[in-house]
Design an enzyme around this catalytic site. Structure first.
Site, mmCIF file in Angstrom:
data_model
loop_
_atom_site.group_PDB
_atom_site.id
_atom_site.type_symbol
_atom_site.label_atom_id
_atom_site.label_comp_id
_atom_site.label_asym_id
_atom_site.label_seq_id
_atom_site.Cartn_x
_atom_site.Cartn_y
_atom_site.Cartn_z
ATOM 1 C CG ASN A 9 -1.720 1.222 1.421
ATOM 2 O OD1 ASN A 9 -1.822 2.033 0.502
ATOM 3 N ND2 ASN A 9 -2.315 1.384 2.599
ATOM 4 C CG HIS A 95 -6.031 2.168 5.030
ATOM 5 N ND1 HIS A 95 -5.559 3.029 5.983
ATOM 6 C CD2 HIS A 95 -5.053 1.237 4.842
ATOM 7 C CE1 HIS A 95 -4.336 2.647 6.347
ATOM 8 N NE2 HIS A 95 -4.019 1.558 5.672
ATOM 9 C CD GLU A 97 -2.742 5.509 6.803
ATOM 10 O OE1 GLU A 97 -2.710 5.618 5.573
ATOM 11 O OE2 GLU A 97 -1.817 4.990 7.464
ATOM 12 N N GLY A 178 2.220 2.068 10.765
ATOM 13 C CA GLY A 178 3.229 3.121 10.615
ATOM 14 C C GLY A 178 3.990 3.440 11.883
HETATM 15 P P1 PGA Z 1 2.558 0.123 7.674
HETATM 16 O O1 PGA Z 1 1.166 0.424 6.938
HETATM 17 O O2 PGA Z 1 3.094 -1.166 7.115
HETATM 18 O O3 PGA Z 1 3.427 1.306 7.360
HETATM 19 O O4 PGA Z 1 2.257 0.007 9.130
HETATM 20 C C1 PGA Z 1 0.273 -0.620 6.673
HETATM 21 C C2 PGA Z 1 -1.023 -0.060 6.129
HETATM 22 O O5 PGA Z 1 -1.480 1.010 6.573
HETATM 23 O O6 PGA Z 1 -1.637 -0.656 5.228
#
Ligand code: PGA
Length: 275
Positions: A9, A95, A97, A178
């Site tokens: 992603n 997602h 976010e 993240g």
């Molecule tokens: P990350 O993100 O691997 O940076 O934790 C995963 C995601 O949000 O799909």
């Protein structure tokens, strides 16, 4: 036995030049990996580039979202049908976010999922709890709530389509995205098994078949312990998907885990094990 699935992603990252290098590396390195499918989900504007580079490769590509609308006066929206024209296999939906920015309720996420299915795309439906919710003992309740529309809300035709297109679920604990922190393999296995059992409430066969990915700081250093779990069928990678070596290594680890599982438990489809 379910093949593993590793999806990058890319979020809000990339440039034509950087993408070219990264996609070409992935294309060179990721073929003939036993038991693994790999894909990248890029910003819309790079789908054409992904299609041009990856068209003859073993790597699939997809979008990071699709509109809840199909057509009309909706400035800036991109429909599932438009995305499908660029050869996409997948689209991410729901997602965290997007949910956190209040752009996505469960209802809106479900509309996006339906539009994806009816345009022939395989949705990667994301669920996951925040840290407060986990600490409050609510993790399963939250995930169940996020999954309810998918399990019970889809009409029979759409559910059959979800099965045919191999809809994917991604369990992504928000506190692990993240942050460099990841769920322990046992925590993730428990939730994956819970999700699989929920799907079995509607369709046992689909529960056996569906791939449930883990997302949240998955990287080569933790991939093996996670991917060895019986109900963790792959990963949705953010940060690690932007570094060619990390993404490639994670795919190789997934292949290794798949081979081990195939060797020791070739009959296994799902364990429904709660550790
Ligand atoms: P990350 O993100 O691997 O940076 O934790 C995963 C995601 O949000 O799909």
């Amino acid at each position: 036995m379910r093949r593993k699935l590793v999806i990058g992603n890319w979020k809000l990252h990339g440039s034509l030049l950087e993408n070219q290098g990264l996609l070409n590396r992935l294309k060179q390195e990721l073929h003939d990996l036993e038991g693994v499918d790999a894909a990248v989900c890029l910003p819309y504007v790079y789908l054409y580039q992904a299609q041009a580079v990856l068209r003859d490769s073993a790597i699939a590509w997809g979008a990071q979202n699709v509109s809840q609308f199909t057509e009309g006066a909706y400035t800036s929206c991109i429909s599932a049908k438009m995305v499908a024209e660029f050869g996409c296999t997948y689209t991410i939906v729901g997602h965290s976010e997007r949910r956190a920015l209040k752009l996505e309720s469960n209802q809106v996420a479900t509309k996006r999922l339906l539009n994806a299915l009816h345009a022939g795309l395989t949705p990667i439906f994301c669920v996951g709890e925040t840290l407060d919710e986990r600490d409050g003992g609510m993790a399963e309740l939250i995930v169940r709530n996020q999954m309810l529309n998918v399990v019970y809300g889809l009409d029979n035709k759409s559910f059959a389509l979800a099965k045919k297109l191999n809809m994917v679920i991604a369990y992504e604990p928000v506190w692990a995205i993240g942050t460099g922190e990841h769920a322990t393999p046992e925590q993730a296995q428990r939730m994956h098994s819970f999700i699989r059992m929920m799907i079995a409430e509607r369709d046992r066969e689909f529960a056996e078949q569906i791939r449930i990915l883990y997302g949240g700081s998955m990287a080569p250093k933790n991939a093996e312990s996670l991917l060895n779990m019986p109900d963790i069928d792959g990963g949705l990678l953010g940060r690690a998907a932007l570094v060619a070596e990390d993404f490639i290594d994670t795919c190789r680890i997934a292949s290794h885990c798949w081979q081990q599982q195939a060797k020791f438990n070739p009959q296994a489809h799902t364990s429904a094990v709660i550790v």
